[in-house]
Design a protein around this motif. Structure first.
Motif, PDB file in Angstrom:
ATOM      1  N   UNK A  88       0.720  -1.281  -0.153  1.00 50.66           N
ATOM      2  CA  UNK A  88      -0.026  -0.111   0.018  1.00 50.66           C
ATOM      3  C   UNK A  88       0.847   1.144  -0.150  1.00 50.66           C
ATOM      4  N   UNK A  89       1.936   1.204   1.025  1.00 48.33           N
ATOM      5  CA  UNK A  89       2.666   2.317   1.021  1.00 48.33           C
ATOM      6  C   UNK A  89       3.432   2.746  -0.182  1.00 48.33           C
ATOM      7  N   UNK A 112      -1.072   9.208   4.646  1.00 45.60           N
ATOM      8  CA  UNK A 112      -1.416   9.375   5.926  1.00 45.60           C
ATOM      9  C   UNK A 112      -2.312  10.147   6.560  1.00 45.60           C
ATOM     10  N   UNK A 113      -2.600  11.366   5.808  1.00 47.43           N
ATOM     11  CA  UNK A 113      -3.607  12.223   6.218  1.00 47.43           C
ATOM     12  C   UNK A 113      -5.014  11.703   6.186  1.00 47.43           C
ATOM     13  N   UNK A 114      -4.868  10.800   5.024  1.00 48.05           N
ATOM     14  CA  UNK A 114      -6.352  10.403   4.913  1.00 48.05           C
ATOM     15  C   UNK A 114      -6.713   9.192   5.785  1.00 48.05           C
ATOM     16  N   UNK A 115      -5.510   8.461   5.912  1.00 53.62           N
ATOM     17  CA  UNK A 115      -6.010   7.226   7.069  1.00 53.62           C
ATOM     18  C   UNK A 115      -6.147   7.961   8.248  1.00 53.62           C
ATOM     19  N   UNK A 116      -5.413   8.819   8.787  1.00 53.10           N
ATOM     20  CA  UNK A 116      -5.671   9.296  10.058  1.00 53.10           C
ATOM     21  C   UNK A 116      -6.918   9.962  10.156  1.00 53.10           C
ATOM     22  N   UNK A 122      -0.262   3.873   7.673  1.00 56.65           N
ATOM     23  CA  UNK A 122      -0.213   5.270   7.867  1.00 56.65           C
ATOM     24  C   UNK A 122       1.367   5.880   8.462  1.00 56.65           C
ATOM     25  N   UNK A 123       1.599   5.440   9.520  1.00 51.72           N
ATOM     26  CA  UNK A 123       2.771   5.718  10.104  1.00 51.72           C
ATOM     27  C   UNK A 123       3.986   5.422   9.252  1.00 51.72           C
ATOM     28  N   UNK A 124       4.028   4.193   8.745  1.00 56.81           N
ATOM     29  CA  UNK A 124       5.098   3.804   7.768  1.00 56.81           C
ATOM     30  C   UNK A 124       5.103   4.625   6.601  1.00 56.81           C
ATOM     31  N   UNK A 125       4.015   5.138   6.054  1.00 56.97           N
ATOM     32  CA  UNK A 125       3.773   6.069   4.850  1.00 56.97           C
ATOM     33  C   UNK A 125       4.702   7.258   5.108  1.00 56.97           C
ATOM     34  N   UNK A 136       7.035   7.754   7.408  1.00 54.44           N
ATOM     35  CA  UNK A 136       8.391   7.489   7.693  1.00 54.44           C
ATOM     36  C   UNK A 136       9.059   7.292   6.163  1.00 54.44           C
ATOM     37  N   UNK A 137       8.478   6.708   5.382  1.00 52.86           N
ATOM     38  CA  UNK A 137       8.945   6.303   3.851  1.00 52.86           C
ATOM     39  C   UNK A 137       9.097   7.820   3.161  1.00 52.86           C
ATOM     40  N   UNK A 138       8.000   8.454   3.331  1.00 56.48           N
ATOM     41  CA  UNK A 138       7.859   9.753   2.884  1.00 56.48           C
ATOM     42  C   UNK A 138       8.898  10.755   3.144  1.00 56.48           C
ATOM     43  N   UNK A 139       9.246  10.862   4.368  1.00 57.31           N
ATOM     44  CA  UNK A 139      10.425  11.476   5.191  1.00 57.31           C
ATOM     45  C   UNK A 139      11.633  11.194   4.665  1.00 57.31           C
ATOM     46  N   UNK A 140      12.058   9.759   4.675  1.00 55.91           N
ATOM     47  CA  UNK A 140      13.217   9.220   4.458  1.00 55.91           C
ATOM     48  C   UNK A 140      13.619   9.461   3.045  1.00 55.91           C
ATOM     49  N   UNK A 141      12.605   9.146   2.191  1.00 51.16           N
ATOM     50  CA  UNK A 141      13.157   9.638   0.474  1.00 51.16           C
ATOM     51  C   UNK A 141      13.330  11.042   0.396  1.00 51.16           C
ATOM     52  N   UNK A 142      12.931  12.133   1.401  1.00 52.84           N
ATOM     53  CA  UNK A 142      13.381  13.471   1.074  1.00 52.84           C
ATOM     54  C   UNK A 142      14.646  13.700   1.640  1.00 52.84           C
TER      55      UNK A 142
END
Length: 383
Positions: free
Chosen positions: A29-30, A134-138, A314-317, A319-325
């Motif tokens: 999903x992520x 993540x915003x949508x899920x939360x 959502x949490x992993x999404x 983290x992965x988005x931030x890591x990729x930046x």
């Protein structure tokens, strides 16, 4: 040593199916939404997309859409990629010779012949898609389940604790921490748990008056219901929910969106605080986890219910988005760094410089993966 590896094997074997299925669900999903972000903005910018792959390595199954993009699932399910026309590899590295030989028609479809702004938008769209997911899920979870109704009240102060030394008293209500409004006891716990060793300013309501207390949460190792050890900050206060505080409070659509953004921002801020603690030598590098830890957490979340799997997603999404930046060549942030340099210089870096950057980035990513996996193995051995 043989007993160590025997323990690891038994731990993995006992939970293998319970870990793998939830892990693949969460990661798929992520990764799908991350790559979908790249894909949609690339199509919008007129870039020809050759491949949309979930996973790496040999193709297991796939099909071509009407634009002749190959959608496929590959054998190694630890990520994914979108390959554009003009890319030499899955990492979107260009080939100067191939680009120079393109016709005008081919250049119109080529990723590397788009403007710096268009290329930056395409690259940034992946992490942004992760944050949106993540915003949508939360927000969806808040809309469906409501929000906690717990009061940030101090019902008891443990003797010889940080809270006792700071002057907390029974009946105190925590209104804000470092200027951030606190609405529930869970809000207070989240802030305190990630602030071990950092002095916090608490705005307290006591007997109709307001006062400020300063306290530095103590680092304490606690175990969750699965036996996993966590090092968190604690104050030493206790809360006893009243019957009317044990139910969730319904929220409206706009408030749920606000909650979604707040949750995402909290994860981002917590991540940067953790990185800062590592740099300062106050944090533990052993808390860095990799695929095995994520698989274990996925299995544990699945055992609690589907909503916990979605929350982990959502949490992993985030983290992965931030890591990729992060500005590391090979990651999206590395590409954005190169584009920033190109915009400032008026021309791209040389092919040689970009190649060296991608090699360095690959080395850094591999070292991080090895280190994280090593930590995962040690974590399993201690579980």
């Amino acid at each position: 040593m043989s007993e160590f590896f025997h323990h690891i094997f038994n731990t993995l074997s006992n939970g293998l199916l319970g870990y793998i299925i939830p892990f693949l669900f969460v990661l798929t999903i992520v990764v799908f939404f991350h790559e979908l972000g790249h894909f949609l903005i690339a199509r919008w910018a007129g870039v020809k997309v050759l491949t949309f792959s979930l996973g790496f390595g040999p193709e297991l199954i796939g099909f071509n859409d009407r634009h002749n993009t190959r959608w496929k699932i590959s054998a190694i399910p630890l990520g994914g990629y979108v390959k554009f026309f003009g890319d030499e590899s899955e990492a979107s590295t260009p080939s100067a010779d191939a680009l120079a030989k393109m016709t005008a028609e081919e250049r119109a479809d080529s990723f590397h012949h788009k403007t710096v702004g268009q290329r930056a938008a395409i690259v940034a769209a992946g992490p942004i898609a992760n944050f949106i997911l993540a915003v949508i899920i939360f927000a969806g979870m808040a809309l469906y389940f409501g929000k906690p109704n717990t009061t940030p009240r101090v019902d008891a102060v443990q003797p010889d604790s940080v809270a006792a030394a700071a002057g907390f008293k029974d009946g105190d209500v925590i209104a804000a921490i470092d200027g951030r409004a606190i609405e529930t006891f869970a809000d207070m716990q989240r802030v305190v748990s990630v602030s071990a060793g950092s002095e916090l300013n608490f705005l307290i309501k006591r007997d109709g008056a307001e006062l400020t207390l300063k306290a530095t949460p103590a680092l304490k190792e606690v175990k969750d219901l699965f036996g996993n050890s966590h090092r968190i900050g604690v104050l030493g206060i206790q809360y006893n929910a009243k019957p009317d505080e044990s139910r969730s409070v319904p929220v409206g659509f706009l408030e749920s969106i606000k909650i979604g953004f707040e949750q995402v921002w909290f994860i981002i801020a917590t991540t940067f605080k953790f990185i800062a603690s590592l740099v300062a030598g106050a944090g533990s590098a052993g808390d860095v986890g990799g695929p095995i830890r994520i698989a274990q957490l996925s299995g544990q979340a699945a055992s609690l219910g589907f909503q916990f799997v979605v929350q982990l997603c959502a949490t992993l999404s985030v983290s992965i988005g931030l890591l990729n930046l992060f500005p590391v060549p090979l990651l999206d942030g590395g590409h954005l760094l190169f584009y920033g340099v190109e915009a400032a210089r008026g021309r791209p870096l040389s092919e040689r410089a970009q190649e060296m950057g991608f090699r360095i980035g690959l080395g850094l990513v591999l070292m991080l993966m090895v280190f994280a996996t090593y930590n995962d193995i040690l974590h399993l051995a201690g579980s």
